[in-house]
Design a protein around this motif. Structure first.
Motif, short mmCIF file in Angstrom:
data_model
loop_
_atom_site.label_atom_id
_atom_site.label_comp_id
_atom_site.label_asym_id
_atom_site.label_seq_id
_atom_site.Cartn_x
_atom_site.Cartn_y
_atom_site.Cartn_z
N LEU A 203 -4.43 7.07 12.89
CA LEU A 203 -3.69 6.75 11.67
C LEU A 203 -4.64 6.05 10.70
O LEU A 203 -5.22 5.02 11.04
N CYS A 204 -4.78 6.61 9.52
CA CYS A 204 -5.64 5.99 8.50
C CYS A 204 -4.82 4.98 7.72
O CYS A 204 -4.50 5.19 6.53
N ILE A 205 -4.48 3.88 8.37
CA ILE A 205 -3.62 2.84 7.80
C ILE A 205 -4.23 1.49 8.14
O ILE A 205 -4.54 1.23 9.31
N PRO A 206 -4.41 0.60 7.18
CA PRO A 206 -4.93 -0.75 7.48
C PRO A 206 -3.93 -1.51 8.38
O PRO A 206 -2.73 -1.52 8.11
N ARG A 253 -2.77 13.96 5.46
CA ARG A 253 -1.80 14.82 6.15
C ARG A 253 -1.69 14.42 7.62
O ARG A 253 -0.58 14.29 8.16
N GLY A 254 -2.82 14.21 8.28
CA GLY A 254 -2.80 13.84 9.70
C GLY A 254 -2.07 12.52 9.93
O GLY A 254 -1.32 12.37 10.89
N THR A 255 -2.28 11.56 9.02
CA THR A 255 -1.61 10.26 9.15
C THR A 255 -0.10 10.42 9.01
O THR A 255 0.67 9.88 9.81
N VAL A 256 0.34 11.16 7.99
CA VAL A 256 1.78 11.33 7.76
C VAL A 256 2.44 12.05 8.94
O VAL A 256 3.50 11.63 9.42
N LEU A 257 1.82 13.11 9.44
CA LEU A 257 2.41 13.87 10.54
C LEU A 257 2.43 13.06 11.83
O LEU A 257 3.39 13.14 12.61
N ASN A 258 1.40 12.26 12.07
CA ASN A 258 1.39 11.41 13.27
C ASN A 258 2.44 10.31 13.17
O ASN A 258 3.04 9.92 14.18
N LEU A 259 2.67 9.79 11.96
CA LEU A 259 3.76 8.82 11.77
C LEU A 259 5.09 9.45 12.13
O LEU A 259 5.93 8.84 12.83
N HIS A 260 5.31 10.67 11.67
CA HIS A 260 6.59 11.34 11.90
C HIS A 260 6.83 11.59 13.39
O HIS A 260 7.98 11.55 13.86
N ALA A 279 -16.92 4.15 2.20
CA ALA A 279 -17.44 5.26 3.00
C ALA A 279 -16.77 6.57 2.64
O ALA A 279 -17.00 7.58 3.31
N ARG A 280 -15.92 6.55 1.60
CA ARG A 280 -15.20 7.72 1.09
C ARG A 280 -14.20 8.27 2.08
O ARG A 280 -14.01 9.47 2.23
N ASN A 281 -13.51 7.35 2.76
CA ASN A 281 -12.39 7.70 3.62
C ASN A 281 -11.09 7.32 2.93
O ASN A 281 -11.04 6.37 2.15
N ALA A 282 -10.03 8.06 3.23
CA ALA A 282 -8.73 7.82 2.61
C ALA A 282 -7.86 6.96 3.52
O ALA A 282 -7.81 7.19 4.74
N TRP A 283 -7.17 5.98 2.93
CA TRP A 283 -6.27 5.09 3.66
C TRP A 283 -4.89 5.11 3.00
O TRP A 283 -4.78 4.98 1.78
N VAL A 284 -3.87 5.24 3.82
CA VAL A 284 -2.49 5.24 3.34
C VAL A 284 -1.95 3.81 3.38
O VAL A 284 -2.07 3.13 4.41
N VAL A 285 -1.35 3.34 2.28
CA VAL A 285 -0.86 1.96 2.21
C VAL A 285 0.53 1.91 1.59
O VAL A 285 1.00 2.89 1.02
N ASP A 286 1.15 0.75 1.70
CA ASP A 286 2.44 0.41 1.09
C ASP A 286 3.61 1.10 1.79
O ASP A 286 3.94 2.25 1.49
#
Length: 321
Positions: A203-206, A253-260, A279-286
């Motif tokens: 999960l790309c989430i802090p 997409r991978g983060t959202v689907l793994n959350l679901h 490092a040019r990685n995407a993080w989902v927040v809020d």
């Protein structure tokens, strides 16, 4: 005025045809000015201020002229408040408590002898608004801190979001807003997310790192700091390589689907809630279950369907769908 004390605008609110309220800030003190509307025959030299308010009422906040007209009002209002700024605005410390527990002075703009004047309403400085002691289960494993333990490196959004230094480390600190249910929803979600990441789920989430101010009535959550971040909404897609955009699309997409898969939903899905790190990685927040017009309709926000609708829009903006 040559020695004018600088001030910042925190908020502006009111009702059409009624009184307005402006919150100005000097040295972390909030000066809350009620603009008492005057009858047409009693305006005198205050007519310029009344005229500006009436012009604002004819504009929408997103109109180009709105900010310009608002600044006209504030340029008139600030000098009238100078003596109160000088008397009450004394420098406070730089710990988190000094930024969050902001004292208030209540003022009002009235017409006296046909001239606009500022009058003091409160008997000195008042304690800040927003006292709230949440009773949230499942947080016993998290480190707990006092507001005075953290020093503020950067303020991000009024008196709610900060970058703080604590125990030699930097954190993103998100304080509770007036929407207590949103704060509790987000902290519960981050507890689950942090446990999943600890167990090996991608999960790309802090992650949630601790809590602060809970015993003081001004609670906040300490979240892993993403250094040198940039919001996805601020990135020029045309100048961004397609391979980089595909990487972000896969991470989001991978983060959202793994959350679901674990019955967890993002909610306020939008490019502004995606951070790109150094490092040019995407993080989902809020995960506070906010609602943003034009992204996910209010009737499906916080559901799997809502997340997928928002995700589809993000992927189209990235040019990967």
């Amino acid at each position: 005025m040559s020695n004018i004390i600088p001030y910042a605008v925190v908020s502006w609110s009111g009702t059409f045809g009624g009184d307005y309220e402006v919150c100005l800030e000097v040295e972390k003190i909030h000066f809350i000015v009620t603009l008492v509307r005057q009858a047409q025959h009693n305006r005198g030299n205050s007519s310029e201020i009344e005229s500006i308010i009436e012009r604002l009422e004819q504009l929408e906040p997103f109109d180009d002229a709105y900010e310009e007209v608002q600044n006209e009002l504030l340029d008139l209002l600030g000098p009238l408040c100078q003596r109160f700024f000088g008397e009450f605005a004394k420098p406070l410390g730089n710990d988190l408590g000094s930024h969050v527990k902001r004292p208030r002075l209540l003022l009002e703009l009235v017409t006296t002898e046909e001239r606009p004047q500022i009058r003091q309403k409160s008997n000195g400085l008042l304690p800040p608004l927003g006292y709230y002691r949440p009773d949230i289960e499942g947080l016993g494993y998290l480190p707990r801190y006092q507001l005075s333990d953290a020093s503020v490196s950067e303020g991000l959004l009024s008196d709610k979001n900060f970058i703080v230094t604590l125990t030699g480390h930097m954190f993103f600190c998100k304080m509770a807003s007036n929407l207590h249910a949103s704060f509790e929803r987000e902290i519960h979600t981050l507890v689950k997310v942090s446990a999943l990441i600890e167990s090996g789920v991608s999960l790309c989430i802090p992650t949630l790192q601790g809590i602060i101010g809970f015993d003081e009535g001004f609670p906040g959550m300490l979240i892993k700091h993403i250094p040198r971040q940039q919001r996805l909404s601020a990135i020029d897609m045309e100048s961004t390589p397609i391979d980089e955009r595909r990487q972000w699309a896969n991470q989001i997409r991978g983060t959202v689907l793994n959350l679901h898969k674990h019955n967890i939903f993002w909610g306020d899905v939008k490019t502004e809630n995606v951070l790109i790190d150094e490092a040019r990685n995407a993080w989902v927040v809020d995960f506070g279950l906010g609602f943003t017009e034009g992204w996910v309709s209010q009737d499906i926000v916080g559901t799997e369907q809502g997340d997928l609708v928002g995700l589809d829009k993000i992927l189209r903006i990235l040019g990967t769908k």
